[in-house]
Design a protein around this motif. Sequence first.
Motif, PDB file in Angstrom:
ATOM      1  N   LEU A 136     -39.144  26.076 -30.151  1.00 13.08           N
ATOM      2  CA  LEU A 136     -39.955  27.116 -30.793  1.00 13.08           C
ATOM      3  C   LEU A 136     -40.715  26.540 -31.986  1.00 13.08           C
ATOM      4  CD1 LEU A 136     -40.875  30.020 -31.214  1.00 13.08           C
ATOM      5  CD2 LEU A 136     -38.731  30.448 -32.443  1.00 13.08           C
ATOM      6  N   ALA A 137     -40.042  25.697 -32.776  1.00 16.80           N
ATOM      7  CA  ALA A 137     -40.704  25.089 -33.943  1.00 16.80           C
ATOM      8  C   ALA A 137     -41.892  24.234 -33.504  1.00 16.80           C
ATOM      9  CB  ALA A 137     -39.697  24.250 -34.733  1.00 16.80           C
ATOM     10  N   ARG A 138     -41.709  23.440 -32.451  1.00 14.39           N
ATOM     11  CA  ARG A 138     -42.810  22.606 -31.955  1.00 14.39           C
ATOM     12  C   ARG A 138     -43.955  23.459 -31.430  1.00 14.39           C
ATOM     13  NH1 ARG A 138     -38.621  19.371 -29.905  1.00 14.39           N
ATOM     14  NH2 ARG A 138     -38.838  20.364 -27.847  1.00 14.39           N
ATOM     15  N   THR A 139     -43.614  24.537 -30.730  1.00 17.25           N
ATOM     16  CA  THR A 139     -44.647  25.408 -30.176  1.00 17.25           C
ATOM     17  C   THR A 139     -45.485  26.052 -31.280  1.00 17.25           C
ATOM     18  OG1 THR A 139     -43.273  25.897 -28.241  1.00 17.25           O
ATOM     19  CG2 THR A 139     -45.056  27.440 -28.743  1.00 17.25           C
ATOM     20  N   VAL A 140     -44.796  26.554 -32.306  1.00 17.94           N
ATOM     21  CA  VAL A 140     -45.509  27.198 -33.415  1.00 17.94           C
ATOM     22  C   VAL A 140     -46.387  26.182 -34.142  1.00 17.94           C
ATOM     23  CG1 VAL A 140     -45.238  28.369 -35.630  1.00 17.94           C
ATOM     24  CG2 VAL A 140     -43.759  28.988 -33.709  1.00 17.94           C
ATOM     25  N   GLU A 141     -45.849  24.977 -34.397  1.00 24.12           N
ATOM     26  CA  GLU A 141     -46.617  23.960 -35.117  1.00 24.12           C
ATOM     27  C   GLU A 141     -47.828  23.503 -34.309  1.00 24.12           C
ATOM     28  OE1 GLU A 141     -45.864  19.488 -36.899  1.00 24.12           O
ATOM     29  OE2 GLU A 141     -44.307  21.006 -37.145  1.00 24.12           O
ATOM     30  N   ASP A 142     -47.637  23.292 -33.017  1.00 26.16           N
ATOM     31  CA  ASP A 142     -48.761  22.865 -32.176  1.00 26.16           C
ATOM     32  C   ASP A 142     -49.816  23.963 -32.094  1.00 26.16           C
ATOM     33  OD1 ASP A 142     -47.440  20.509 -31.754  1.00 26.16           O
ATOM     34  OD2 ASP A 142     -46.655  21.067 -29.770  1.00 26.16           O
ATOM     35  N   GLY A 143     -49.362  25.214 -31.996  1.00 28.19           N
ATOM     36  CA  GLY A 143     -50.311  26.324 -31.916  1.00 28.19           C
ATOM     37  C   GLY A 143     -51.095  26.528 -33.196  1.00 28.19           C
ATOM     38  N   ALA A 144     -50.523  26.121 -34.326  1.00 22.81           N
ATOM     39  CA  ALA A 144     -51.204  26.284 -35.612  1.00 22.81           C
ATOM     40  C   ALA A 144     -52.222  25.191 -35.869  1.00 22.81           C
ATOM     41  CB  ALA A 144     -50.182  26.321 -36.746  1.00 22.81           C
ATOM     42  N   GLY A 145     -52.184  24.124 -35.065  1.00 23.23           N
ATOM     43  CA  GLY A 145     -53.180  23.073 -35.205  1.00 23.23           C
ATOM     44  C   GLY A 145     -53.183  22.361 -36.541  1.00 23.23           C
ATOM     45  N   GLY A 146     -52.022  22.068 -37.093  1.00 24.73           N
ATOM     46  CA  GLY A 146     -51.941  21.366 -38.369  1.00 24.73           C
ATOM     47  C   GLY A 146     -51.874  22.280 -39.584  1.00 24.73           C
ATOM     48  N   ALA A 147     -52.061  23.585 -39.382  1.00 28.09           N
ATOM     49  CA  ALA A 147     -52.007  24.507 -40.518  1.00 28.09           C
ATOM     50  C   ALA A 147     -50.587  24.664 -41.047  1.00 28.09           C
ATOM     51  CB  ALA A 147     -52.560  25.865 -40.117  1.00 28.09           C
ATOM     52  N   LEU A 148     -49.590  24.555 -40.148  1.00 29.10           N
ATOM     53  CA  LEU A 148     -48.196  24.755 -40.543  1.00 29.10           C
ATOM     54  C   LEU A 148     -47.388  23.496 -40.278  1.00 29.10           C
ATOM     55  CD1 LEU A 148     -47.537  28.311 -39.004  1.00 29.10           C
ATOM     56  CD2 LEU A 148     -48.264  27.759 -41.341  1.00 29.10           C
ATOM     57  N   ASP A 149     -46.439  23.244 -41.158  1.00 30.62           N
ATOM     58  CA  ASP A 149     -45.452  22.181 -40.973  1.00 30.62           C
ATOM     59  C   ASP A 149     -44.128  22.890 -40.715  1.00 30.62           C
ATOM     60  OD1 ASP A 149     -43.763  20.019 -41.044  1.00 30.62           O
ATOM     61  OD2 ASP A 149     -43.923  19.699 -43.213  1.00 30.62           O
ATOM     62  N   VAL A 150     -43.710  22.941 -39.456  1.00 26.01           N
ATOM     63  CA  VAL A 150     -42.571  23.767 -39.048  1.00 26.01           C
ATOM     64  C   VAL A 150     -41.344  22.892 -38.821  1.00 26.01           C
ATOM     65  CG1 VAL A 150     -41.776  25.565 -37.471  1.00 26.01           C
ATOM     66  CG2 VAL A 150     -44.232  25.282 -37.895  1.00 26.01           C
ATOM     67  N   ARG A 151     -40.246  23.263 -39.470  1.00 27.16           N
ATOM     68  CA  ARG A 151     -38.982  22.557 -39.298  1.00 27.16           C
ATOM     69  C   ARG A 151     -37.893  23.574 -38.991  1.00 27.16           C
ATOM     70  NH1 ARG A 151     -39.416  18.267 -44.403  1.00 27.16           N
ATOM     71  NH2 ARG A 151     -41.707  17.993 -44.266  1.00 27.16           N
ATOM     72  N   THR A 152     -36.722  23.092 -38.679  1.00 31.26           N
ATOM     73  CA  THR A 152     -35.617  24.002 -38.362  1.00 31.26           C
ATOM     74  C   THR A 152     -34.513  23.872 -39.402  1.00 31.26           C
ATOM     75  OG1 THR A 152     -34.526  22.362 -36.934  1.00 31.26           O
ATOM     76  CG2 THR A 152     -36.085  23.879 -35.885  1.00 31.26           C
ATOM     77  N   VAL A 153     -33.850  25.003 -39.670  1.00 30.70           N
ATOM     78  CA  VAL A 153     -32.635  25.020 -40.486  1.00 30.70           C
ATOM     79  C   VAL A 153     -31.571  25.775 -39.706  1.00 30.70           C
ATOM     80  CG1 VAL A 153     -33.813  24.851 -42.706  1.00 30.70           C
ATOM     81  CG2 VAL A 153     -33.385  27.100 -41.718  1.00 30.70           C
ATOM     82  N   ALA A 154     -30.332  25.485 -40.024  1.00 30.14           N
ATOM     83  CA  ALA A 154     -29.252  25.998 -39.186  1.00 30.14           C
ATOM     84  C   ALA A 154     -28.964  27.478 -39.413  1.00 30.14           C
ATOM     85  CB  ALA A 154     -27.979  25.181 -39.405  1.00 30.14           C
ATOM     86  N   THR A 155     -29.020  27.943 -40.661  1.00 34.05           N
ATOM     87  CA  THR A 155     -28.562  29.300 -40.959  1.00 34.05           C
ATOM     88  C   THR A 155     -29.574  30.063 -41.809  1.00 34.05           C
ATOM     89  OG1 THR A 155     -27.434  28.678 -43.006  1.00 34.05           O
ATOM     90  CG2 THR A 155     -26.174  28.469 -40.949  1.00 34.05           C
ATOM     91  N   ARG A 156     -29.401  31.371 -41.822  1.00 31.59           N
ATOM     92  CA  ARG A 156     -30.250  32.235 -42.646  1.00 31.59           C
ATOM     93  C   ARG A 156     -30.042  31.920 -44.127  1.00 31.59           C
ATOM     94  NH1 ARG A 156     -30.721  37.194 -45.271  1.00 31.59           N
ATOM     95  NH2 ARG A 156     -32.466  38.522 -44.578  1.00 31.59           N
ATOM     96  N   ARG A 157     -28.811  31.624 -44.522  1.00 29.87           N
ATOM     97  CA  ARG A 157     -28.517  31.321 -45.918  1.00 29.87           C
ATOM     98  C   ARG A 157     -29.300  30.096 -46.395  1.00 29.87           C
ATOM     99  NH1 ARG A 157     -27.785  33.880 -50.149  1.00 29.87           N
ATOM    100  NH2 ARG A 157     -29.372  32.451 -50.859  1.00 29.87           N
TER     101      ARG A 157
END
Length: 372
Positions: A63-84
């Motif tokens: 999902l992170a890769r999809t969002v980042e690719d769809g944003a075309g460089g506008a977003l730098d998307v990473r993952t974190v494990a928990t809401r906290r």
Amino acid sequence: MTATGAPARRTPPGTLRHVLTHLITPLLMCAGMGLAYLGAFHQPEPHGLRVDVVGQGRAAQALARTVEDGAGGALDVRTVATRREAVDALEHREVAGAYLPAAGRGTPELLVATAASGTTASVVEAAFTEVAAHRGSPLEVTDVAEPAEGDPTGQGLFFLLVALSIGSYASVAVIGGAGAALPLRMRAALGLGTALVVSVIGTLLAGPVFGLVEHGLGGVWALAWAYSAGILWLGTGLHTFLGRWTTLAMTTLFVMLNFTSSGGIFEPALQPGFFGALHAFWNGAGFVEGARGLVHFDGLHVGRSVLTLALWAVAGMVMLGIAHLAEERRRKAGAAGAGAAGADSRAAAAHHRASSHDDPEVEEEAEEAVGV
């Protein structure tokens, strides 16, 4: 004589040239303001804006890769494990938003911190609303750091910066021009005292009067004093060399480049790279980010802002020192060339400088500065 018998009115020689020369300053201000404000604000677009996707495993990473690719460089998307972890990152102003997919909870959730930047939160919300819509779900938005009740837009600290800046650089024309007869040491002390008054006025307006600052008001006042003192010292020193052109220099430094790079309206990630680079060390950004940290984020990262403002104040003191050396050199050169008539010449010069508050050049300079 005119037809009525009154003497013809003669224009003093050089008047037109005098007017045209003074028109240079406002025309340059017009061009500079347009370039700075339109260049910084006319088309805010994210570039490399850091956001998180909450989750573990391949699904979250995909999902992170999809969002980042769809944003075309506008977003730098990473993952974190928990809401906290996502909330901590937002509270430490490390990310602009965090997205929690709908899996296991019914609706996706977006975490933002509008106190850090309402415009950035809006950009992140727009991006993830589209992501949620593609998956057929409405988006729930949670604000983990809201601005003060008296500052619903979150931009009140920027307008406090505007007030402090105008009070500071407009005073430079008075201290440097009308106060030219005073020793530089006294002008420096006047600058520090004026900065104190400016900071108190700004703090009272931000706190008790309009309620922009609900806590941390003492720290905001200290930052405001340091910010104002740096401008006044730097400007007073520059006045020795620039004279009436000091107004243009101060407007360039502390309006055109300062307001646009402060992060008070748009964060650096939404601006062209030039203004984002200035944000890293300019004094307006130091004040805004430091005040935000005190008021909304429990003092986090304020140390960097204090260092920025301290370095600008040091730069002001250095400029005062250079101005002192230059004025001493001029004084000694004038005394050496005066010869036997030196005492009379110095007395005449002292009298002229003491009456410089009546000089049209000084009055025009002060009026230009206040007019901005």
